[in-house]
Motif scaffolding. Sequence first.
Motif, PDB file in Angstrom:
ATOM      1  N   THR A   1      -6.431  -2.406   6.374  1.00 48.29           N
ATOM      2  CA  THR A   1      -5.419  -1.456   6.414  1.00 48.29           C
ATOM      3  C   THR A   1      -4.970  -1.366   7.995  1.00 48.29           C
ATOM      4  O   THR A   1      -5.855  -1.421   8.764  1.00 48.29           O
ATOM      5  N   ASN A   2      -3.489  -1.045   8.031  1.00 53.12           N
ATOM      6  CA  ASN A   2      -3.187  -1.370   9.075  1.00 53.12           C
ATOM      7  C   ASN A   2      -2.023  -0.004   9.398  1.00 53.12           C
ATOM      8  O   ASN A   2      -1.158   0.030   8.422  1.00 53.12           O
ATOM      9  N   ILE A  11       1.734   2.887   6.567  1.00 50.59           N
ATOM     10  CA  ILE A  11       0.300   2.242   6.163  1.00 50.59           C
ATOM     11  C   ILE A  11       0.348   0.994   5.311  1.00 50.59           C
ATOM     12  O   ILE A  11       1.048   1.216   4.056  1.00 50.59           O
ATOM     13  N   THR A  12      -0.052  -0.105   5.822  1.00 54.33           N
ATOM     14  CA  THR A  12      -0.077  -1.285   4.983  1.00 54.33           C
ATOM     15  C   THR A  12      -1.522  -1.604   4.581  1.00 54.33           C
ATOM     16  O   THR A  12      -2.373  -1.627   5.768  1.00 54.33           O
ATOM     17  N   THR A  13      -1.910  -1.751   3.297  1.00 58.17           N
ATOM     18  CA  THR A  13      -2.923  -2.237   2.974  1.00 58.17           C
ATOM     19  C   THR A  13      -3.257  -3.481   2.372  1.00 58.17           C
ATOM     20  O   THR A  13      -2.248  -3.732   1.325  1.00 58.17           O
ATOM     21  N   VAL A  26      -2.854  -8.982  -2.707  1.00 55.28           N
ATOM     22  CA  VAL A  26      -2.506  -7.577  -2.934  1.00 55.28           C
ATOM     23  C   VAL A  26      -1.854  -6.844  -1.703  1.00 55.28           C
ATOM     24  O   VAL A  26      -2.758  -6.604  -0.908  1.00 55.28           O
ATOM     25  N   VAL A  27      -0.458  -6.462  -1.483  1.00 56.68           N
ATOM     26  CA  VAL A  27      -0.248  -5.919  -0.449  1.00 56.68           C
ATOM     27  C   VAL A  27       0.535  -4.701  -0.881  1.00 56.68           C
ATOM     28  O   VAL A  27       1.309  -4.570  -1.839  1.00 56.68           O
ATOM     29  N   HIS A  28       0.126  -3.365  -0.278  1.00 61.84           N
ATOM     30  CA  HIS A  28       0.719  -2.116  -0.593  1.00 61.84           C
ATOM     31  C   HIS A  28       1.109  -1.513   0.734  1.00 61.84           C
ATOM     32  O   HIS A  28       0.337  -1.477   1.718  1.00 61.84           O
ATOM     33  N   THR A  48       5.012 -12.944   8.037  1.00 56.54           N
ATOM     34  CA  THR A  48       3.335 -12.451   7.983  1.00 56.54           C
ATOM     35  C   THR A  48       2.829 -13.379   7.255  1.00 56.54           C
ATOM     36  O   THR A  48       1.747 -13.957   7.687  1.00 56.54           O
ATOM     37  N   LEU A  49       3.092 -13.618   5.814  1.00 55.14           N
ATOM     38  CA  LEU A  49       2.453 -14.573   5.043  1.00 55.14           C
ATOM     39  C   LEU A  49       2.672 -15.873   5.456  1.00 55.14           C
ATOM     40  O   LEU A  49       1.558 -16.856   5.128  1.00 55.14           O
ATOM     41  N   ASP A  50       3.724 -16.367   6.060  1.00 51.05           N
ATOM     42  CA  ASP A  50       3.712 -17.887   6.454  1.00 51.05           C
ATOM     43  C   ASP A  50       2.656 -17.950   7.753  1.00 51.05           C
ATOM     44  O   ASP A  50       1.984 -19.021   7.716  1.00 51.05           O
TER      45      ASP A  50
END
Length: 64
Positions: A1-2, A11-13, A26-28, A48-50
């Motif tokens: 979590t960031n 908030i990114t989890t 899974v990205v929330h 980010t995924l790259d």
Amino acid sequence: TNEEGDSGKTITTVTFEENAGKTLLVVHDLYPSKEAIDSGSTGAMPETLDQLDAFLVTLGSSAG
């Protein structure tokens, strides 16, 4: 979590789950408002995924 932003506004989890020998990613993202979504902060996810993909490649080559 960031928690991103000066006051932790977005908030990114990210979770990783093994499923039949593969990994489910899974990205929330939790945004404080529609305006925060519209500000364009969602555009960084492909980059980010790259970066994650490139990192995993280096892990694979060092394991062999």
